[in-house]
Design a protein around this motif. Structure first.
Motif, PDB file in Angstrom:
ATOM      1  N   GLY A  48       0.814  -1.223   0.000  1.00  0.00           N
ATOM      2  CA  GLY A  48       0.000   0.000   0.000  1.00  0.00           C
ATOM      3  C   GLY A  48       0.841   1.263   0.000  1.00  0.00           C
ATOM      4  O   GLY A  48       0.551   2.214  -0.737  1.00  0.00           O
ATOM      5  N   LEU A  49       1.891   1.292   0.806  1.00  0.00           N
ATOM      6  CA  LEU A  49       2.755   2.473   0.843  1.00  0.00           C
ATOM      7  C   LEU A  49       3.507   2.662  -0.473  1.00  0.00           C
ATOM      8  O   LEU A  49       3.725   3.796  -0.909  1.00  0.00           O
ATOM      9  CB  LEU A  49       3.733   2.367   2.007  1.00  0.00           C
ATOM     10  N   ALA A  50       3.894   1.573  -1.108  1.00  0.00           N
ATOM     11  CA  ALA A  50       4.586   1.682  -2.394  1.00  0.00           C
ATOM     12  C   ALA A  50       3.649   2.226  -3.471  1.00  0.00           C
ATOM     13  O   ALA A  50       4.048   3.055  -4.292  1.00  0.00           O
ATOM     14  CB  ALA A  50       5.149   0.332  -2.802  1.00  0.00           C
ATOM     15  N   VAL A  51       2.403   1.781  -3.465  1.00  0.00           N
ATOM     16  CA  VAL A  51       1.424   2.298  -4.422  1.00  0.00           C
ATOM     17  C   VAL A  51       1.176   3.786  -4.155  1.00  0.00           C
ATOM     18  O   VAL A  51       1.098   4.599  -5.091  1.00  0.00           O
ATOM     19  CB  VAL A  51       0.114   1.482  -4.364  1.00  0.00           C
ATOM     20  N   LEU A  52       1.081   4.148  -2.883  1.00  0.00           N
ATOM     21  CA  LEU A  52       0.947   5.558  -2.524  1.00  0.00           C
ATOM     22  C   LEU A  52       2.171   6.349  -2.997  1.00  0.00           C
ATOM     23  O   LEU A  52       2.046   7.454  -3.523  1.00  0.00           O
ATOM     24  CB  LEU A  52       0.774   5.693  -1.013  1.00  0.00           C
ATOM     25  N   GLY A  53       3.344   5.774  -2.842  1.00  0.00           N
ATOM     26  CA  GLY A  53       4.575   6.415  -3.305  1.00  0.00           C
ATOM     27  C   GLY A  53       4.581   6.632  -4.809  1.00  0.00           C
ATOM     28  O   GLY A  53       5.040   7.664  -5.297  1.00  0.00           O
ATOM     29  N   LEU A  54       4.062   5.668  -5.563  1.00  0.00           N
ATOM     30  CA  LEU A  54       3.955   5.842  -7.011  1.00  0.00           C
ATOM     31  C   LEU A  54       3.033   7.007  -7.349  1.00  0.00           C
ATOM     32  O   LEU A  54       3.297   7.777  -8.278  1.00  0.00           O
ATOM     33  CB  LEU A  54       3.450   4.564  -7.677  1.00  0.00           C
ATOM     34  N   GLY A  55       1.946   7.135  -6.588  1.00  0.00           N
ATOM     35  CA  GLY A  55       1.042   8.267  -6.804  1.00  0.00           C
ATOM     36  C   GLY A  55       1.722   9.600  -6.527  1.00  0.00           C
ATOM     37  O   GLY A  55       1.560  10.564  -7.276  1.00  0.00           O
ATOM     38  N   VAL A  56       2.505   9.650  -5.468  1.00  0.00           N
ATOM     39  CA  VAL A  56       3.242  10.875  -5.148  1.00  0.00           C
ATOM     40  C   VAL A  56       4.269  11.174  -6.230  1.00  0.00           C
ATOM     41  O   VAL A  56       4.435  12.329  -6.650  1.00  0.00           O
ATOM     42  CB  VAL A  56       3.915  10.753  -3.756  1.00  0.00           C
ATOM     43  N   MET A  57       4.942  10.137  -6.714  1.00  0.00           N
ATOM     44  CA  MET A  57       5.924  10.337  -7.780  1.00  0.00           C
ATOM     45  C   MET A  57       5.253  10.886  -9.034  1.00  0.00           C
ATOM     46  O   MET A  57       5.812  11.740  -9.723  1.00  0.00           O
ATOM     47  CB  MET A  57       6.637   9.021  -8.091  1.00  0.00           C
ATOM     48  N   ARG A  58       4.050  10.431  -9.324  1.00  0.00           N
ATOM     49  CA  ARG A  58       3.325  10.940 -10.493  1.00  0.00           C
ATOM     50  C   ARG A  58       2.953  12.408 -10.286  1.00  0.00           C
ATOM     51  O   ARG A  58       3.092  13.230 -11.198  1.00  0.00           O
ATOM     52  CB  ARG A  58       2.068  10.122 -10.765  1.00  0.00           C
ATOM     53  N   LEU A  59       2.494  12.753  -9.078  1.00  0.00           N
ATOM     54  CA  LEU A  59       2.139  14.150  -8.801  1.00  0.00           C
ATOM     55  C   LEU A  59       3.348  15.073  -8.896  1.00  0.00           C
ATOM     56  O   LEU A  59       3.226  16.227  -9.313  1.00  0.00           O
ATOM     57  CB  LEU A  59       1.512  14.268  -7.408  1.00  0.00           C
ATOM     58  N   GLN A  60       4.517  14.587  -8.512  1.00  0.00           N
ATOM     59  CA  GLN A  60       5.728  15.395  -8.565  1.00  0.00           C
ATOM     60  C   GLN A  60       6.334  15.440  -9.962  1.00  0.00           C
ATOM     61  O   GLN A  60       7.313  16.138 -10.184  1.00  0.00           O
ATOM     62  CB  GLN A  60       6.767  14.842  -7.590  1.00  0.00           C
TER      63      GLN A  60
END
Length: 76
Positions: A54-66
């Motif tokens: 779950g945290l890795a998927v959240l991290g991918l979302g943050v990477m996309r936003l950045q």
């Protein structure tokens, strides 16, 4: 105090999305193994795998936003 005698090496070019996806795959494999073992292992490890995925998927979302991940272009 004297300055550094060598120049710093250039930063490595790393595909961070691939690294995160590889990590997700490894945690998913660990989750499957733990689910197959059933009651022979502590449930804490199962939830650890779920949280890591779950945290890795959240991290991918943050990477996309950045803007660290390429945007998908709709096909014409």
């Amino acid at each position: 105090m004297p300055g550094p005698t060598k120049q710093a090496p250039p930063p490595l070019q790393v595909d961070t999305a691939r690294v995160v996806l590889a990590g997700i795959a490894l945690w998913a494999v660990a989750l499957v193994v733990l689910l197959l073992l059933g009651d022979r292992v502590d449930r804490m490890w199962t939830w650890t795998c779920v949280a890591a995925i779950g945290l890795a998927v959240l991290g991918l979302g943050v990477m996309r936003l950045q803007g660290q991940l390429p945007r998908r272009h709709p096909r014409d």
